[in-house]
Design a protein around this motif. Sequence first.
Motif, PDB file in Angstrom:
ATOM      1  N   HIS A 192       0.763  -1.213   0.034  1.00 18.83           N
ATOM      2  CA  HIS A 192       0.076   0.014   0.068  1.00 18.83           C
ATOM      3  C   HIS A 192       0.837   1.116  -0.037  1.00 18.83           C
ATOM      4  N   LEU A 213      -3.213  -2.099   5.885  1.00 14.49           N
ATOM      5  CA  LEU A 213      -4.389  -1.028   5.802  1.00 14.49           C
ATOM      6  C   LEU A 213      -5.673  -1.379   5.404  1.00 14.49           C
ATOM      7  N   ASP A 214      -5.849  -2.436   4.708  1.00 10.88           N
ATOM      8  CA  ASP A 214      -7.522  -2.837   4.171  1.00 10.88           C
ATOM      9  C   ASP A 214      -8.210  -3.294   5.396  1.00 10.88           C
ATOM     10  N   LYS A 237      -8.142  -0.710   8.579  1.00 10.27           N
ATOM     11  CA  LYS A 237      -9.092   0.203   8.094  1.00 10.27           C
ATOM     12  C   LYS A 237     -10.585  -0.238   8.334  1.00 10.27           C
ATOM     13  N   GLY A 275     -12.634  -4.269   3.253  1.00  7.94           N
ATOM     14  CA  GLY A 275     -11.678  -3.280   3.264  1.00  7.94           C
ATOM     15  C   GLY A 275     -10.640  -3.401   1.887  1.00  7.94           C
ATOM     16  N   HIS A 281      -6.722   2.973  -4.196  1.00  5.25           N
ATOM     17  CA  HIS A 281      -5.382   1.920  -3.602  1.00  5.25           C
ATOM     18  C   HIS A 281      -4.560   2.695  -3.231  1.00  5.25           C
ATOM     19  N   GLU A 310      -7.373   6.267   0.893  1.00  4.03           N
ATOM     20  CA  GLU A 310      -6.979   5.114   1.924  1.00  4.03           C
ATOM     21  C   GLU A 310      -6.026   5.800   2.723  1.00  4.03           C
TER      22      GLU A 310
HETATM   23 ZN    ZN Z   1      -6.396  -1.118   0.232  1.00  4.43          ZN
END
Ligand code: ZN
Length: 298
Positions: free
Chosen positions: A34, A42-43, A46, A124, A171, A176
């Motif tokens: 990321h 992150l995904d 988050k 996410g 992305h 993000e």
């Molecule tokens: Zn992401």
Amino acid sequence: MRKVQWQEMFQDELEAAYARCPVVYFTYGMCEPHGPQNALGLDEVKAHAIACRAAHAHGGIVAPPDFWHIHEIGGYAIWAEGAIGRPERHWMTSLPPWQHFKNICYHIRAAEALRFHAAILLTGHYGPNWQDLVRLAKLLQPRVGVRLYALPEFESNYKGFTGDGRQTGDHAGKVETSLLWALRPDCVDVSRIPAGGGRPFAMGPDAPQSDRRVGERMVADEVEFLGNKAREMLAEYDALKPAHEFTTYEAVERFWREVAEPELANFESMQPKWATQPDLPADSPWRENAPVPGNWRG
Ligand SMILES: [Zn+2]
């Protein structure tokens, strides 16, 4: 502060939270590049953090985070060749689609057995997997009492970065990065964004425009969206008073065998490429897991 994370709660806390609001959040993401400025998780960091804030604000219990998700296959592998390139190690926590989606069936079985009234499934991690999550929830809903709603996290970011409903997701770009910055400042370091721009380690090209305060506002929008959704689902449950019958391993296995597996070849995540993607170069390391097995049933 009142706890909302299932894995950190005591029995009496879980029972009290369930009695107040019988909603469960399942969140999905993975570790993948990321950009140099964001932690790889992150995904899911988050999605899980947003679900926790929604549960704090509106009630509900957040299931343990799931950091294993779909990548390295079909269109995902082609995306990786272009966006990630060929680092010596990519540090991804990838699963093939059938493994991911069967796990989700078991998550829903757990929610059904616990008599939750509503389950929100929030991914996410993007690419086409979210369309399959929505499809899976629709296939499951007639068989389960718990009301299901599946969505990509960007759907709840309905005002977007600019406040006008555009740029709701990206992305590792400004959307993000700003979200993670607001939620977990220890997982973002904008000083790592290179001065020269470009897309190092799959960074979004507009990442230099990241803004923590915009991130805070987008998080608030998402929390509001999820709270409204949860209330709608609880009202639907109360109107329907459905039975909870998807409670056994056998029920999951039968659903998988008879309903999901025959549909799997049509899932977006199972397609060898997305729309206009090129073929992978002959020397690409991403070829290893890219082929969608013709006989994936084993
Ligand atoms: Zn992401």
